[in-house]
Scaffold this motif. Structure first.
Motif, mmCIF file in Angstrom:
data_model
loop_
_atom_site.group_PDB
_atom_site.id
_atom_site.type_symbol
_atom_site.label_atom_id
_atom_site.label_comp_id
_atom_site.label_asym_id
_atom_site.label_seq_id
_atom_site.Cartn_x
_atom_site.Cartn_y
_atom_site.Cartn_z
ATOM 1 N N VAL A 18 -15.688 1.911 25.399
ATOM 2 C CA VAL A 18 -16.330 0.615 25.205
ATOM 3 C C VAL A 18 -17.812 0.732 24.853
ATOM 4 N N PRO A 19 -18.615 1.566 25.537
ATOM 5 C CA PRO A 19 -20.035 1.655 25.166
ATOM 6 C C PRO A 19 -20.245 2.020 23.698
ATOM 7 N N ASP A 20 -19.457 2.965 23.198
ATOM 8 C CA ASP A 20 -19.566 3.344 21.790
ATOM 9 C C ASP A 20 -19.149 2.195 20.891
ATOM 10 N N LEU A 21 -18.088 1.483 21.276
ATOM 11 C CA LEU A 21 -17.636 0.358 20.467
ATOM 12 C C LEU A 21 -18.699 -0.729 20.395
ATOM 13 N N LEU A 22 -19.335 -1.026 21.505
ATOM 14 C CA LEU A 22 -20.357 -2.069 21.505
ATOM 15 C C LEU A 22 -21.513 -1.707 20.575
ATOM 16 N N LEU A 23 -21.868 -0.431 20.524
ATOM 17 C CA LEU A 23 -22.919 -0.002 19.590
ATOM 18 C C LEU A 23 -22.472 -0.208 18.149
ATOM 19 N N ARG A 24 -21.217 0.124 17.869
ATOM 20 C CA ARG A 24 -20.713 -0.057 16.513
ATOM 21 C C ARG A 24 -20.616 -1.536 16.146
ATOM 22 N N LEU A 25 -20.164 -2.368 17.080
ATOM 23 C CA LEU A 25 -20.084 -3.794 16.814
ATOM 24 C C LEU A 25 -21.469 -4.386 16.556
ATOM 25 N N GLU A 26 -22.446 -3.928 17.300
ATOM 26 C CA GLU A 26 -23.812 -4.398 17.069
ATOM 27 C C GLU A 26 -24.275 -4.014 15.671
ATOM 28 N N SER A 27 -23.914 -2.807 15.238
ATOM 29 C CA SER A 27 -24.287 -2.359 13.900
ATOM 30 C C SER A 27 -23.536 -3.146 12.831
ATOM 31 N N TRP A 28 -22.231 -3.355 13.034
ATOM 32 C CA TRP A 28 -21.408 -4.064 12.052
ATOM 33 C C TRP A 28 -21.841 -5.516 11.889
ATOM 34 N N THR A 29 -22.339 -6.138 12.965
ATOM 35 C CA THR A 29 -22.692 -7.558 12.901
ATOM 36 C C THR A 29 -24.166 -7.807 12.602
ATOM 37 N N ARG A 30 -24.976 -6.770 12.631
ATOM 38 C CA ARG A 30 -26.412 -6.946 12.428
ATOM 39 C C ARG A 30 -26.690 -7.557 11.051
ATOM 40 N N GLY A 31 -27.417 -8.659 11.051
ATOM 41 C CA GLY A 31 -27.780 -9.315 9.806
ATOM 42 C C GLY A 31 -26.675 -10.150 9.187
ATOM 43 N N ARG A 32 -25.508 -10.202 9.815
ATOM 44 C CA ARG A 32 -24.399 -10.985 9.283
ATOM 45 C C ARG A 32 -24.432 -12.403 9.834
ATOM 46 N N ALA A 33 -24.140 -13.360 8.986
ATOM 47 C CA ALA A 33 -24.020 -14.749 9.440
ATOM 48 C C ALA A 33 -22.671 -14.945 10.120
ATOM 49 N N GLY A 34 -22.627 -15.923 11.039
ATOM 50 C CA GLY A 34 -21.351 -16.292 11.640
ATOM 51 C C GLY A 34 -21.156 -15.872 13.076
ATOM 52 N N LEU A 35 -22.083 -15.078 13.643
ATOM 53 C CA LEU A 35 -21.932 -14.625 15.026
ATOM 54 C C LEU A 35 -22.668 -15.579 15.961
ATOM 55 N N ASN A 36 -21.956 -16.141 16.941
ATOM 56 C CA ASN A 36 -22.563 -17.059 17.902
ATOM 57 C C ASN A 36 -22.950 -16.379 19.201
ATOM 58 N N LEU A 37 -22.056 -15.574 19.748
ATOM 59 C CA LEU A 37 -22.342 -14.815 20.963
ATOM 60 C C LEU A 37 -21.976 -13.366 20.708
ATOM 61 N N THR A 65 -12.014 -7.227 12.393
ATOM 62 C CA THR A 65 -10.636 -6.909 12.758
ATOM 63 C C THR A 65 -10.120 -5.715 11.975
ATOM 64 N N LEU A 66 -10.373 -5.689 10.677
ATOM 65 C CA LEU A 66 -9.887 -4.582 9.857
ATOM 66 C C LEU A 66 -10.596 -3.272 10.212
ATOM 67 N N ASP A 67 -11.880 -3.348 10.542
ATOM 68 C CA ASP A 67 -12.591 -2.145 10.975
ATOM 69 C C ASP A 67 -12.016 -1.622 12.295
#
Length: 238
Positions: A18-37, A65-67
């Motif tokens: 999970v810690p590694d996944l959270l880092l990747r999710l933060e990277s994948w969503t950085r600067g992307r529109a559409g994230l609320n929480l 999801t695809l990632d």
């Protein structure tokens, strides 16, 4: 809105990823529109994030999801519907039908094979349930295509995806990979990359339409909407 609940597969054997996944999710969503929480650990090996019910939120949900399916280490549940507003600071404190549906969806996804372990739950009225199943089927199809892609196919697909969509893109990819343009074309055909690129916007559109149908808020002051009651009783389709 759109809620993604993600659970680690085989965590007793693989350890806590999970810690590694959270880092990747933060990277994948950085600067992307559409994230609320932002995504955070909710319980055990599970993480959750909240996306808005717009085209931007739907596109981000599909991409994430695809990632996650490509990684093959996660089950993904997508819940679509209303949530109680205002949203809290962290997703684990939030409530509403979209969260209950994401929980039901990830439980169903766990029974699926790796690479296609995704499920979608949406509002049941006005064809919402059948629309959720359509989205789920298309996501599983894309996951299956990607799960069968060779390392060479991924190399070509990732290189093309990093380039602007314009004439001569395959030639630029060939130069970057140090192979012939014909070899790139062969890899792309074998990887079904163009087919994936054609289906992906369809899934995004369907998900955005389902989210628009689901609404954004729960109107009852205590959050005890009719949808909540149905979800908590398990009356939605399994």
């Amino acid at each position: 809105m759109i809620v993604l609940t993600v659970d680690q597969r085989g965590s007793t054997r693989a350890g806590d990823n999970v810690p590694d996944l959270l880092l990747r999710l933060e990277s994948w969503t950085r600067g992307r529109a559409g994230l609320n929480l932002a995504f955070e650990r909710t319980v055990g090996d599970e993480v959750q994030g909240v996306l808005d019910g717009t085209a931007d939120g739907a596109e981000l949900a599909v991409d994430l999801t695809l990632d996650l399916l490509r990684d093959q280490g996660w089950s993904v549940g997508i819940g679509v519907g209303s949530v109680e507003l205002p949203l809290p600071k962290v997703s684990r404190d939030a409530r509403g039908p979209a969260f209950y549906r994401a929980r039901d969806a990830v439980e169903r996804a766990k029974s699926r094979a790796k690479g296609v372990s995704v499920a979608v739950e949406g509002p049941g009225g006005a064809g919402g349930s059948s629309r959720a199943r359509e989205i789920e089927s298309l996501l599983r199809l894309l996951g299956a295509i990607r799960a069968r892609r060779t390392p060479q196919g991924w190399e070509a697909a990732d290189t093309l995806a990093s380039l602007a969509d314009r004439p001569g893109r395959q030639k630029i990819a060939a130069q970057a990979l140090g192979i012939s343009e014909q070899a790139v074309s062969q890899r792309v055909r074998a990887a079904l990359w163009q087919e994936e690129e054609g289906v992906r916007p369809v899934v995004v559109r369907l998900l955005a339409e389902l989210a628009e149908q689901g609404g954004a808020t729960s109107s009852a002051p205590d959050g005890a909407t009719e949808d909540d009651v149905h979800d908590e009783r398990g009356d939605l389709e399994p």
